[in-house]
Design an enzyme around this catalytic site. Structure first.
Site, mmCIF file in Angstrom:
data_model
loop_
_atom_site.group_PDB
_atom_site.id
_atom_site.type_symbol
_atom_site.label_atom_id
_atom_site.label_comp_id
_atom_site.label_asym_id
_atom_site.label_seq_id
_atom_site.Cartn_x
_atom_site.Cartn_y
_atom_site.Cartn_z
ATOM 1 N N LYS A 22 20.936 23.784 -39.817
ATOM 2 C CA LYS A 22 19.765 24.003 -40.690
ATOM 3 C C LYS A 22 19.184 25.407 -40.464
ATOM 4 O O LYS A 22 18.851 26.113 -41.423
ATOM 5 C CB LYS A 22 18.685 22.949 -40.415
ATOM 6 C CG LYS A 22 19.081 21.527 -40.806
ATOM 7 C CD LYS A 22 19.265 21.384 -42.297
ATOM 8 C CE LYS A 22 19.736 20.011 -42.714
ATOM 9 N NZ LYS A 22 20.250 19.957 -44.085
ATOM 10 N N TYR A 54 23.486 19.915 -35.514
ATOM 11 C CA TYR A 54 22.828 19.596 -36.787
ATOM 12 C C TYR A 54 21.646 20.552 -37.007
ATOM 13 O O TYR A 54 21.521 21.194 -38.051
ATOM 14 C CB TYR A 54 22.340 18.139 -36.793
ATOM 15 C CG TYR A 54 21.379 17.851 -37.922
ATOM 16 C CD1 TYR A 54 21.825 17.782 -39.240
ATOM 17 C CD2 TYR A 54 20.001 17.686 -37.686
ATOM 18 C CE1 TYR A 54 20.939 17.546 -40.288
ATOM 19 C CE2 TYR A 54 19.116 17.448 -38.721
ATOM 20 C CZ TYR A 54 19.585 17.375 -40.023
ATOM 21 O OH TYR A 54 18.706 17.157 -41.055
ATOM 22 N N SER A 109 14.693 21.007 -42.262
ATOM 23 C CA SER A 109 14.156 19.891 -41.487
ATOM 24 C C SER A 109 13.148 20.392 -40.461
ATOM 25 O O SER A 109 13.264 21.519 -39.958
ATOM 26 C CB SER A 109 15.323 19.210 -40.759
ATOM 27 O OG SER A 109 14.861 18.362 -39.739
HETATM 28 P P1 NAD Z 1 22.251 11.335 -47.232
HETATM 29 O O1 NAD Z 1 23.397 11.334 -46.289
HETATM 30 O O2 NAD Z 1 21.763 10.040 -47.739
HETATM 31 O O3 NAD Z 1 22.572 12.283 -48.480
HETATM 32 C C1 NAD Z 1 23.422 13.408 -48.376
HETATM 33 C C2 NAD Z 1 24.408 13.313 -49.526
HETATM 34 O O4 NAD Z 1 25.282 14.453 -49.475
HETATM 35 C C3 NAD Z 1 25.318 12.082 -49.448
HETATM 36 O O5 NAD Z 1 25.330 11.433 -50.701
HETATM 37 C C4 NAD Z 1 26.703 12.648 -49.092
HETATM 38 O O6 NAD Z 1 27.741 11.856 -49.627
HETATM 39 C C5 NAD Z 1 26.611 14.041 -49.703
HETATM 40 N N1 NAD Z 1 27.477 15.047 -49.079
HETATM 41 C C6 NAD Z 1 27.609 15.331 -47.761
HETATM 42 N N2 NAD Z 1 28.495 16.316 -47.582
HETATM 43 C C7 NAD Z 1 28.928 16.688 -48.813
HETATM 44 C C8 NAD Z 1 29.853 17.653 -49.282
HETATM 45 N N3 NAD Z 1 30.532 18.423 -48.432
HETATM 46 N N4 NAD Z 1 30.046 17.769 -50.608
HETATM 47 C C9 NAD Z 1 29.376 16.966 -51.490
HETATM 48 N N5 NAD Z 1 28.504 16.024 -51.100
HETATM 49 C C10 NAD Z 1 28.277 15.879 -49.775
HETATM 50 O O7 NAD Z 1 21.057 12.142 -46.536
HETATM 51 P P2 NAD Z 1 19.542 12.303 -46.964
HETATM 52 O O8 NAD Z 1 18.722 11.579 -45.980
HETATM 53 O O9 NAD Z 1 19.388 12.039 -48.398
HETATM 54 O O10 NAD Z 1 19.359 13.861 -46.659
HETATM 55 C C11 NAD Z 1 19.509 14.850 -47.653
HETATM 56 C C12 NAD Z 1 19.362 16.210 -47.001
HETATM 57 O O11 NAD Z 1 18.090 16.294 -46.379
HETATM 58 C C13 NAD Z 1 20.390 16.512 -45.925
HETATM 59 O O12 NAD Z 1 20.759 17.864 -46.017
HETATM 60 C C14 NAD Z 1 19.637 16.261 -44.647
HETATM 61 O O13 NAD Z 1 20.134 17.011 -43.558
HETATM 62 C C15 NAD Z 1 18.238 16.701 -45.018
HETATM 63 N N6 NAD Z 1 17.201 16.059 -44.204
HETATM 64 C C16 NAD Z 1 17.166 14.712 -44.119
HETATM 65 C C17 NAD Z 1 16.199 14.094 -43.327
HETATM 66 C C18 NAD Z 1 16.153 12.591 -43.200
HETATM 67 O O14 NAD Z 1 15.534 12.088 -42.267
HETATM 68 N N7 NAD Z 1 16.750 11.819 -44.094
HETATM 69 C C19 NAD Z 1 15.277 14.889 -42.619
HETATM 70 C C20 NAD Z 1 15.337 16.267 -42.743
HETATM 71 C C21 NAD Z 1 16.306 16.844 -43.549
HETATM 72 C C1 UD1 Z 2 15.605 12.550 -35.899
HETATM 73 C C2 UD1 Z 2 16.408 13.717 -35.392
HETATM 74 C C3 UD1 Z 2 16.051 14.936 -36.221
HETATM 75 C C4 UD1 Z 2 16.318 14.664 -37.694
HETATM 76 C C5 UD1 Z 2 15.529 13.431 -38.114
HETATM 77 C C6 UD1 Z 2 15.818 13.038 -39.524
HETATM 78 C C7 UD1 Z 2 16.896 13.331 -33.037
HETATM 79 C C8 UD1 Z 2 16.612 13.748 -31.639
HETATM 80 N N1 UD1 Z 2 16.142 13.930 -33.985
HETATM 81 O O1 UD1 Z 2 14.224 12.869 -35.791
HETATM 82 O O2 UD1 Z 2 16.817 16.043 -35.813
HETATM 83 O O3 UD1 Z 2 15.925 15.764 -38.493
HETATM 84 O O4 UD1 Z 2 15.867 12.338 -37.266
HETATM 85 O O5 UD1 Z 2 17.122 12.548 -39.661
HETATM 86 O O6 UD1 Z 2 17.771 12.521 -33.292
HETATM 87 N N2 UD1 Z 2 12.835 5.715 -31.972
HETATM 88 C C9 UD1 Z 2 12.821 4.573 -31.191
HETATM 89 N N3 UD1 Z 2 13.827 3.661 -31.364
HETATM 90 C C10 UD1 Z 2 14.842 3.832 -32.276
HETATM 91 C C11 UD1 Z 2 14.841 5.011 -33.065
HETATM 92 C C12 UD1 Z 2 13.821 5.938 -32.886
HETATM 93 O O7 UD1 Z 2 11.931 4.377 -30.375
HETATM 94 O O8 UD1 Z 2 15.746 2.983 -32.354
HETATM 95 C C13 UD1 Z 2 11.718 6.675 -31.829
HETATM 96 C C14 UD1 Z 2 12.158 8.080 -31.422
HETATM 97 O O9 UD1 Z 2 12.216 8.185 -30.028
HETATM 98 C C15 UD1 Z 2 11.056 8.933 -32.061
HETATM 99 C C16 UD1 Z 2 10.658 8.140 -33.320
HETATM 100 O O10 UD1 Z 2 11.110 6.802 -33.094
HETATM 101 O O11 UD1 Z 2 9.926 8.974 -31.224
HETATM 102 C C17 UD1 Z 2 11.308 8.670 -34.585
HETATM 103 O O12 UD1 Z 2 12.714 8.758 -34.393
HETATM 104 P P1 UD1 Z 2 13.719 9.099 -35.573
HETATM 105 O O13 UD1 Z 2 13.427 8.235 -36.736
HETATM 106 O O14 UD1 Z 2 15.110 9.075 -35.021
HETATM 107 O O15 UD1 Z 2 13.326 10.566 -36.009
HETATM 108 P P2 UD1 Z 2 13.196 11.903 -35.137
HETATM 109 O O16 UD1 Z 2 13.590 11.698 -33.724
HETATM 110 O O17 UD1 Z 2 11.844 12.471 -35.395
#
Ligand code: NAD
Ligand code: UD1
Length: 339
Positions: free
Chosen positions: A154, A150, A126
Site C-alpha cells: 500500500k 501487505y 489503508s
Molecule cells: P476483496 O478481496 O473482497 O476485494 C478485492 C477484489 O479484487 C476481489 O474481488 C478479487 O477477486 C479482486 N482481485 C484481486 N487481485 C486481482 C487482480 N490481480 N486482478 C483483478 N482482480 C483482482 O477485498 P476488499 O475488502 O473489498 O478490499 C478492497 C481493497 O481495499 C483492497 O485493495 C484492500 O487491500 C483495500 N482495503 C481493504 C480493507 C478491509 O478491511 N477490507 C482495509 C483497507 C484497505
Molecule cells: C487488520 C490488519 C490491517 C488491515 C486490516 C483490514 C493486522 C495486524 N492488521 O487490521 O493491516 O488493513 O485488518 O484488512 O492483521 N481481534 C481479535 N480477535 C480476532 C480478530 C481480531 O481480538 O479474531 C482484534 C485485533 O487484535 C484488533 C481488532 O480485533 O484489536 C481488529 O482486528 P482486525 O479486524 O483484524 O483489524 P486490524 O488489526 O485493525
C-alpha cells in the site's frame, strides 16, 4: 452525475457495495475482476438491488491485454482501483505474490490508463500505512511505515501514484486510507464473504454468532485502552462506498494527489464490538482471552475532518447499525455467497 467508471476488484466486498451507490448516483459501472477472492454472485445480487445489468469483465490487472480490451471497448472516465490481495498473514508467507499482484498490477493498470489518456484514479489504501501511530486520532500528515508486505504494498503504491503525478500533472489521484470496514448493504443480500477462517474481527464474530465458530479469541486484554482490548475505528461499508462516490464527484474538478482518511473517527474496543453484536443478533457470543496477535497495536482511529472539508463526507452509521447490518447478511447467508 454521469460518466463511465472502471471498478477493478468490483466483485469484492467493498467494490460490490460501492457499485450500488455509483449506479444510484448515475454513473455507468464496468466491473473488472479475476474472481481470485470473490464470485460473480455478488454482482448478480447487486444487479438485483439496482434493477439493471452491469458489464462485468473477467480479467487480471497484471495482464495489460485484458485491460486494453476494456479501454478499447469503453470510454472510461475514471478508475476506482480496489483489486488487490489483503491478508496480512498471507502476505508475510507469500511476499512476492503480494508485490506482484498489488504493485505490478497497479503499474500495469496505470500504464494502460495512460495509453488511453484516462488519468483519474481512486486508490484503496489503508490505515495500516500509519504503522503504530504516536497518538490518536490520526491525521493524514502523520508519519507512515509498514511492518508487513501487505502494508508495504500500500505504501509503495501510494508513492508510485505520487511519482506518476509529479511526472505528469494531468493525473488526478485520490488515495483513500480506509480504517476498518465492516457491515453490509441494508437488505442483507451482499456482504463480506471471507474464503477461509476470517482474520478480521467482525466477520469472525459474525461466524461465531451464527454457530460456525465455537468462540472468539480476544487477542490481548492488557493494552493501554479503556478495557484493555484493542481499539479500532470501524466504518460501515456503505459509508465507505459513499466516500468513493464523493471522491469520484470531486475528481473532475482538481488536478492533484489527495490523501484522505475514511474513518468514523470513533474508537471501539474488541469487547465493545462484541457487546454491540450480541445486542444486534440476540445471541451470546462466547470468547476467550488469548495472547496479543503479532503486529497489532493498541489503538487506531481517524481524524476524519479532512474528508469532511474536502469531500463533504462523513460517516453516518454507528456501531449498532454496523452490527445489525452485518448480522442480517450473516444470518441470511450463513455460508456467504454459497448460501
Ligand atoms: P476483496 O478481496 O473482497 O476485494 C478485492 C477484489 O479484487 C476481489 O474481488 C478479487 O477477486 C479482486 N482481485 C484481486 N487481485 C486481482 C487482480 N490481480 N486482478 C483483478 N482482480 C483482482 O477485498 P476488499 O475488502 O473489498 O478490499 C478492497 C481493497 O481495499 C483492497 O485493495 C484492500 O487491500 C483495500 N482495503 C481493504 C480493507 C478491509 O478491511 N477490507 C482495509 C483497507 C484497505
Ligand atoms: C487488520 C490488519 C490491517 C488491515 C486490516 C483490514 C493486522 C495486524 N492488521 O487490521 O493491516 O488493513 O485488518 O484488512 O492483521 N481481534 C481479535 N480477535 C480476532 C480478530 C481480531 O481480538 O479474531 C482484534 C485485533 O487484535 C484488533 C481488532 O480485533 O484489536 C481488529 O482486528 P482486525 O479486524 O483484524 O483489524 P486490524 O488489526 O485493525
Amino acid at each position: 452525475m454521469s460518466g463511465k467508471i472502471l471498478v477493478t476488484g468490483g466483485a469484492g466486498y467493498i467494490g460490490s457495495h460501492t457499485c450500488i451507490l455509483l449506479i444510484e448516483a448515475g454513473y455507468e459501472v464496468i466491473v473488472f475482476d479475476n474472481f481470485s477472492n470473490s464470485s460473480i454472485e455478488s454482482i448478480k445480487r447487486v444487479e438485483k438491488i439496482v434493477g439493471s445489468s452491469i458489464v462485468v469483465i473477467e480479467g487480471d490487472i497484471r495482464n495489460r491485454d485484458d485491460l486494453r480490451g476494456v479501454f478499447e471497448n469503453h470510454k472510461i472516465d475514471a478508475v476506482i482501483h480496489f483489486a488487490g490481495l489483503k491478508a496480512v498473514g498471507e502476505s508475510v508467507e507469500q511476499p512476492l505474490r503480494y508485490y506482484d499482484n498489488n504493485i505490478s498490477g497497479t503499474v500495469a493498470l496505470c500504464e494502460v490508463m495512460s495509453e488511453y489518456s484516462c488519468k483519474s484514479i481512486v486508490f484503496s489504501s489503508s490505515a495500516t500505512v500509519y504503522g503504530d501511530p504516536h497518538t490518536t486520532p490520526i491525521k493524514e500528515d502523520f508519519s507512515v511505515s509498514a511492518t508487513n508486505p501487505y502494508g508495504r504494498s500500500k505504501l509503495f503504491i501510494e508513492e508510485i501514484l505520487r511519482d506518476l503525478y509529479v511526472s505528469d500533472n494531468s493525473w488526478k489521484v485520490v488515495l483513500l486510507r480506509y480504517f476498518n470496514p465492516v457491515g453490509a448493504y441494508k437488505s442483507g443480500d451482499i456482504g463480506e464473504d471471507p474464503k477461509d477462517i476470517p482474520n478480521n474481527l467482525m466477520p469472525f464474530i459474525a461466524q461465531t454468532a451464527v454457530g460456525k465458530r465455537e468462540f472468539l479469541n480476544v487477542f490481548g486484554d492488557d493494552y493501554n485502552t479503556h478495557d484493555g482490548t484493542g481499539v479500532r475505528d470501524y466504518i460501515h461499508v456503505m459509508d465507505l462506498a459513499d466516500g468513493h462516490v464523493k471522491a469520484i464527484n470531486k475528481i473532475k474538478s482538481f488536478n492533484d494527489v489527495m490523501t484522505i482518511n475514511l474513518g468514523a473517527g470513533k474508537g471501539y474496543s474488541v469487547l465493545d464490538v462484541l457487546k454491540a453484536y450480541e445486542m444486534a443478533s440476540g445471541k451470546e457470543i462466547p470468547y476467550k482471552i488469548a495472547p496479543r496477535r503479532d503486529g497489532d497495536i493498541a489503538s487506531c482511529y481517524a481524524d476524519p475532518s479532512y474528508a469532511r472539508e474536502i469531500l463533504g463526507w462523513e460517516a453516518k452509521r454507528d456501531i449498532n447499525q454496523m452490527c445489525i447490518d452485518s448480522w442480517r447478511w450473516q444470518s441470511k447467508n450463513p455460508d456467504g455467497y454459497k448460501s
